[in-house]
Design an enzyme around this catalytic site. Sequence first.
Site, short mmCIF file in Angstrom:
data_model
loop_
_atom_site.label_atom_id
_atom_site.label_comp_id
_atom_site.label_asym_id
_atom_site.label_seq_id
_atom_site.Cartn_x
_atom_site.Cartn_y
_atom_site.Cartn_z
N LYS A 22 0.79 -1.24 0.00
CA LYS A 22 0.00 0.00 0.00
C LYS A 22 0.82 1.29 0.00
CE LYS A 22 -4.19 -1.74 2.25
NZ LYS A 22 -4.94 -1.75 3.52
N ARG A 35 -15.63 -4.82 7.98
CA ARG A 35 -16.65 -3.78 7.88
C ARG A 35 -17.65 -4.24 6.84
NH1 ARG A 35 -11.81 0.20 6.95
NH2 ARG A 35 -11.14 -1.84 6.20
P1 ADP Z 1 -4.49 -4.41 5.51
O1 ADP Z 1 -3.51 -3.75 4.59
O2 ADP Z 1 -4.14 -5.82 5.87
O3 ADP Z 1 -5.93 -4.29 5.08
P2 ADP Z 1 -5.22 -2.51 7.56
O4 ADP Z 1 -4.34 -1.87 8.60
O5 ADP Z 1 -5.89 -1.61 6.57
O6 ADP Z 1 -4.30 -3.59 6.87
O7 ADP Z 1 -6.34 -3.36 8.28
C1 ADP Z 1 -6.00 -4.42 9.14
C2 ADP Z 1 -7.26 -5.17 9.51
O8 ADP Z 1 -8.11 -4.31 10.27
C3 ADP Z 1 -8.10 -5.64 8.31
O9 ADP Z 1 -8.67 -6.90 8.65
C4 ADP Z 1 -9.18 -4.60 8.21
O10 ADP Z 1 -10.34 -5.11 7.61
C5 ADP Z 1 -9.40 -4.28 9.69
N1 ADP Z 1 -9.98 -2.96 9.90
C6 ADP Z 1 -9.56 -1.77 9.42
N2 ADP Z 1 -10.37 -0.77 9.82
C7 ADP Z 1 -11.34 -1.34 10.59
C8 ADP Z 1 -12.50 -0.85 11.27
N3 ADP Z 1 -12.84 0.43 11.24
N4 ADP Z 1 -13.26 -1.75 11.95
C9 ADP Z 1 -12.92 -3.06 11.95
N5 ADP Z 1 -11.86 -3.58 11.32
C10 ADP Z 1 -11.08 -2.75 10.63
#
Ligand code: ADP
Length: 170
Positions: free
Chosen positions: A41, A90
């Site tokens: 990312k 989500r």
């Molecule tokens: P990745 O690059 O693996 O998606 P992220 O840091 O974006 O890493 O997300 C890590 C995890 O946290 C993923 O499973 C994502 O779906 C979850 N996640 C992100 N934001 C939220 C949220 N607001 N509520 C619940 N889970 C979330």
Amino acid sequence: MVVAVYPGTFDPLTYGHMDIIERAAALFGRLIVGIYENSSKQPLFPLEQRVELVKEAITGLSNVHVKAFKGLTVDFIHQIGGRVMIRGLRANSDFEREFEMALMNRKLASDIELLCLMTSSQYQFLSSSLIKEVAKLGGCLEGMVPDHVAVALRERFSVTIEVATGKHRM
Ligand code: ADP
């Protein structure tokens, strides 16, 4: 003791992530928050800072630890003796991608179980990318990220703005 791993980019940590961390920590003996070293990312924050921001947020949770890792998540989980991978879901946005990844991971490591926790409703629309957009435009981040993350975001963007306007040029 069952060890669970919650992997992600955490660029940066939000209250949506924290909610998943706290709920998973209550279910397992030990929870490791695993931060990708080689995220596809192109993160805003360097790895060390993403690790530090999570570390500061989990000080009150004695069975939660944070570790950076390279390579396949399932290999990392094996290395640390983990059994369960935690992901947050989500509505609408996450299911298809998580399902695809889960099937691939099952092929790679059938001994690791995936546990998806549904987001709490107040964090349904919270994502690291949205937070970065809001921070970039100077919006209020209250209730979305811990205070120290808000400070880091402000610092990150004020430097960018100053550099962009030439304030740092000699
Ligand atoms: P990745 O690059 O693996 O998606 P992220 O840091 O974006 O890493 O997300 C890590 C995890 O946290 C993923 O499973 C994502 O779906 C979850 N996640 C992100 N934001 C939220 C949220 N607001 N509520 C619940 N889970 C979330």
